[in-house]
Design a protein around this motif. Structure first.
Motif, PDB file in Angstrom:
ATOM      1  N   ASP A  78       0.801  -1.135  -0.082  1.00  0.00           N
ATOM      2  CA  ASP A  78      -0.005   0.023   0.051  1.00  0.00           C
ATOM      3  C   ASP A  78       0.919   1.211  -0.100  1.00  0.00           C
ATOM      4  OD1 ASP A  78      -2.051   1.855   0.139  1.00  0.00           O
ATOM      5  OD2 ASP A  78      -2.686   1.215   2.303  1.00  0.00           O
ATOM      6  N   ILE A  79       1.278   1.664  -1.172  1.00  0.00           N
ATOM      7  CA  ILE A  79       2.420   2.678  -1.406  1.00  0.00           C
ATOM      8  C   ILE A  79       1.700   4.040  -1.198  1.00  0.00           C
ATOM      9  CG2 ILE A  79       3.975   3.887  -2.922  1.00  0.00           C
ATOM     10  CD1 ILE A  79       4.597   1.036  -1.913  1.00  0.00           C
ATOM     11  N   LYS A  80       2.026   4.882  -0.365  1.00  0.00           N
ATOM     12  CA  LYS A  80       1.680   6.239  -0.164  1.00  0.00           C
ATOM     13  C   LYS A  80       2.883   7.237  -0.564  1.00  0.00           C
ATOM     14  CE  LYS A  80      -1.654   4.832   3.522  1.00  0.00           C
ATOM     15  NZ  LYS A  80      -2.595   4.686   2.866  1.00  0.00           N
ATOM     16  N   VAL A  81       2.294   8.521  -0.784  1.00  0.00           N
ATOM     17  CA  VAL A  81       3.358   9.282  -1.411  1.00  0.00           C
ATOM     18  C   VAL A  81       3.082  10.844  -0.667  1.00  0.00           C
ATOM     19  CG1 VAL A  81       2.086   9.933  -3.134  1.00  0.00           C
ATOM     20  CG2 VAL A  81       4.408  10.538  -3.252  1.00  0.00           C
ATOM     21  N   PHE A  82       4.261  11.524  -0.143  1.00  0.00           N
ATOM     22  CA  PHE A  82       4.159  12.848   0.276  1.00  0.00           C
ATOM     23  C   PHE A  82       5.059  13.735  -0.298  1.00  0.00           C
ATOM     24  CE2 PHE A  82       3.280   9.527   3.142  1.00  0.00           C
ATOM     25  CZ  PHE A  82       2.104   9.760   4.104  1.00  0.00           C
ATOM     26  N   VAL A  83       4.424  14.991  -0.620  1.00  0.00           N
ATOM     27  CA  VAL A  83       5.336  16.165  -1.092  1.00  0.00           C
ATOM     28  C   VAL A  83       5.150  17.122  -0.241  1.00  0.00           C
ATOM     29  CG1 VAL A  83       5.278  17.799  -3.218  1.00  0.00           C
ATOM     30  CG2 VAL A  83       4.694  15.516  -3.434  1.00  0.00           C
ATOM     31  N   PRO A  84       6.240  17.834   0.213  1.00  0.00           N
ATOM     32  CA  PRO A  84       6.633  18.819   0.985  1.00  0.00           C
ATOM     33  C   PRO A  84       6.180  20.179   0.538  1.00  0.00           C
ATOM     34  CG  PRO A  84       8.686  18.410   0.172  1.00  0.00           C
ATOM     35  CD  PRO A  84       7.708  17.383  -0.475  1.00  0.00           C
ATOM     36  N   PRO A  85       5.959  21.209   1.282  1.00  0.00           N
ATOM     37  CA  PRO A  85       5.533  22.538   0.742  1.00  0.00           C
ATOM     38  C   PRO A  85       6.462  23.434  -0.145  1.00  0.00           C
ATOM     39  CG  PRO A  85       5.126  22.357   3.128  1.00  0.00           C
ATOM     40  CD  PRO A  85       6.412  21.255   2.862  1.00  0.00           C
ATOM     41  N   VAL A  86       7.570  23.000  -0.306  1.00  0.00           N
ATOM     42  CA  VAL A  86       8.438  23.727  -1.009  1.00  0.00           C
ATOM     43  C   VAL A  86       9.117  22.738  -2.114  1.00  0.00           C
ATOM     44  CG1 VAL A  86      10.580  25.046  -1.098  1.00  0.00           C
ATOM     45  CG2 VAL A  86       9.349  25.424   0.675  1.00  0.00           C
ATOM     46  N   THR A  87       9.037  23.070  -3.336  1.00  0.00           N
ATOM     47  CA  THR A  87       9.552  22.264  -4.437  1.00  0.00           C
ATOM     48  C   THR A  87      10.480  23.348  -5.076  1.00  0.00           C
ATOM     49  OG1 THR A  87       7.702  22.542  -5.850  1.00  0.00           O
ATOM     50  CG2 THR A  87       7.902  20.674  -4.650  1.00  0.00           C
ATOM     51  N   GLN A  88      11.259  22.983  -6.235  1.00  0.00           N
ATOM     52  CA  GLN A  88      12.239  23.925  -7.180  1.00  0.00           C
ATOM     53  C   GLN A  88      11.821  23.899  -8.434  1.00  0.00           C
ATOM     54  OE1 GLN A  88      14.581  25.594  -5.247  1.00  0.00           O
ATOM     55  NE2 GLN A  88      13.708  25.104  -3.200  1.00  0.00           N
ATOM     56  N   TYR A  89      12.318  24.639  -8.991  1.00  0.00           N
ATOM     57  CA  TYR A  89      12.004  24.874 -10.697  1.00  0.00           C
ATOM     58  C   TYR A  89      13.241  25.404 -11.202  1.00  0.00           C
ATOM     59  CZ  TYR A  89      10.388  26.479 -15.260  1.00  0.00           C
ATOM     60  OH  TYR A  89      10.346  26.780 -16.446  1.00  0.00           O
ATOM     61  N   SER A  90      13.755  25.141 -12.350  1.00  0.00           N
ATOM     62  CA  SER A  90      14.712  25.559 -13.392  1.00  0.00           C
ATOM     63  C   SER A  90      14.296  25.444 -14.657  1.00  0.00           C
ATOM     64  CB  SER A  90      16.061  25.065 -13.095  1.00  0.00           C
ATOM     65  OG  SER A  90      17.238  25.568 -13.785  1.00  0.00           O
ATOM     66  N   SER A  91      14.736  26.518 -15.531  1.00  0.00           N
ATOM     67  CA  SER A  91      14.745  26.477 -17.076  1.00  0.00           C
ATOM     68  C   SER A  91      16.178  26.751 -17.561  1.00  0.00           C
ATOM     69  CB  SER A  91      13.613  27.357 -17.492  1.00  0.00           C
ATOM     70  OG  SER A  91      13.939  27.400 -18.626  1.00  0.00           O
ATOM     71  N   PRO A  92      17.107  25.972 -17.327  1.00  0.00           N
ATOM     72  CA  PRO A  92      18.326  26.298 -17.606  1.00  0.00           C
ATOM     73  C   PRO A  92      19.002  26.515 -18.873  1.00  0.00           C
ATOM     74  CG  PRO A  92      18.299  23.854 -17.227  1.00  0.00           C
ATOM     75  CD  PRO A  92      16.882  24.367 -17.050  1.00  0.00           C
ATOM     76  N   TYR A  93      18.346  25.961 -20.204  1.00  0.00           N
ATOM     77  CA  TYR A  93      18.668  26.050 -21.468  1.00  0.00           C
ATOM     78  C   TYR A  93      17.577  27.022 -22.374  1.00  0.00           C
ATOM     79  CZ  TYR A  93      21.061  22.146 -19.750  1.00  0.00           C
ATOM     80  OH  TYR A  93      21.839  21.232 -19.118  1.00  0.00           O
ATOM     81  N   GLN A  94      18.424  27.770 -23.126  1.00  0.00           N
ATOM     82  CA  GLN A  94      17.575  28.832 -23.984  1.00  0.00           C
ATOM     83  C   GLN A  94      17.166  27.961 -25.098  1.00  0.00           C
ATOM     84  OE1 GLN A  94      19.638  32.476 -24.978  1.00  0.00           O
ATOM     85  NE2 GLN A  94      19.583  33.325 -22.708  1.00  0.00           N
ATOM     86  N   ASN A  95      16.053  28.542 -25.778  1.00  0.00           N
ATOM     87  CA  ASN A  95      15.417  27.790 -27.004  1.00  0.00           C
ATOM     88  C   ASN A  95      15.368  26.180 -27.032  1.00  0.00           C
ATOM     89  OD1 ASN A  95      15.652  30.511 -28.423  1.00  0.00           O
ATOM     90  ND2 ASN A  95      17.770  29.988 -28.621  1.00  0.00           N
TER      91      ASN A  95
END
Length: 238
Positions: free
Chosen positions: A60-77
């Protein structure tokens, strides 16, 4: 000596003590014997439940996600975007379960566009680590009642995934994380009769500012709109 050791083991087992007491009381008759027999039956029930919950219960797999995550968009085009999600996985079953893969769907509520990502690597995203190489995501086995926490890096499913850049300005975005699990089939027909449901968790996260210079070597934090961790099966999920 062996008999003494056996007796001590029985005395350490509450269920065994209750059963033995019930047996003696049953022979003595009367209401006291009936009460002890009832206690003995309850002990057997609890012992059986403990065995099922700790060893026989399906994964019985359960998953938890914390209040803070991260984002990046490192490459142009490029349509390459990175969403870094620290995830805690818990197997609340008794038998071993295996997480085969994890998918993430991100939606921009303003444009109604959805972009699909997959769990590719593990760790904190930086350009230095990207050049050196990350540990790759692999199927995760979880023994009964075991848990594991990993920072998972999600990448677009393919170079053709649209839009090119889903997250490009401050605002609230919607996410749905879904677990692909190995099907439990240890008990054959019984497992097929009561199949487990897909594990997924939905949450909203806010990007509070936008500065492309942050992506030169790092990420921008995204914050849960509730300020709390999200968990699978949460009735309050969006």
């Amino acid at each position: 000596m062996a008999q003494l050791s056996f007796r001590r083991r029985r005395e350490d087992d509450p269920a065994a003590v209750a059963i033995e007491a019930g047996s003696h009381a049953a022979y003595s008759g009367g209401s006291g014997g009936q009460f002890a027999a009832a206690i003995s039956a309850l002990a057997l029930i609890f012992s059986g439940y403990s065995l099922w919950d700790s060893s026989l219960k399906a994964p019985d797999i359960k998953v938890f996600v914390p209040p803070v995550t991260q984002y990046s968009s490192p490459y142009q085009n490029s349509n390459f975007e990175v969403i870094e999600v620290p995830v805690t996985l818990l197997n609340d079953g008794g038998r071993t379960g295996t997480v085969l893969s994890i998918e993430l769907a991100a939606t921009n509520p303003k444009t109604k566009e959805t972009k699909h990502f997959y769990a590719a690597d593990l760790g904190r995203w930086t350009m230095d680590k990207a050049r050196a190489g990350f540990d790759h995501f692999a199927p995760i086995p979880l023994a009964g009642k075991a848990s594991r926490t990993e920072s998972i890096l999600f990448y677009p499913k393919s170079p053709d995934e649209k839009p090119e850049q889903l997250i490009h300005e401050p605002g609230v975005y919607e996410f749905k994380l879904k677990i692909d699990e190995a099907r439990a089939d240890d008990f054959g027909f019984l497992d097929r009769l009561w199949p487990s449901q897909a594990t997924e968790v939905s949450y909203k996260a806010e990007l509070r500012f936008w500065d492309a210079r942050s992506f030169q070597n790092g990420t921008i934090a995204m914050y849960s709109t509730t300020g709390r961790s999200a968990k699978s099966g949460d009735a309050n999920a969006p």
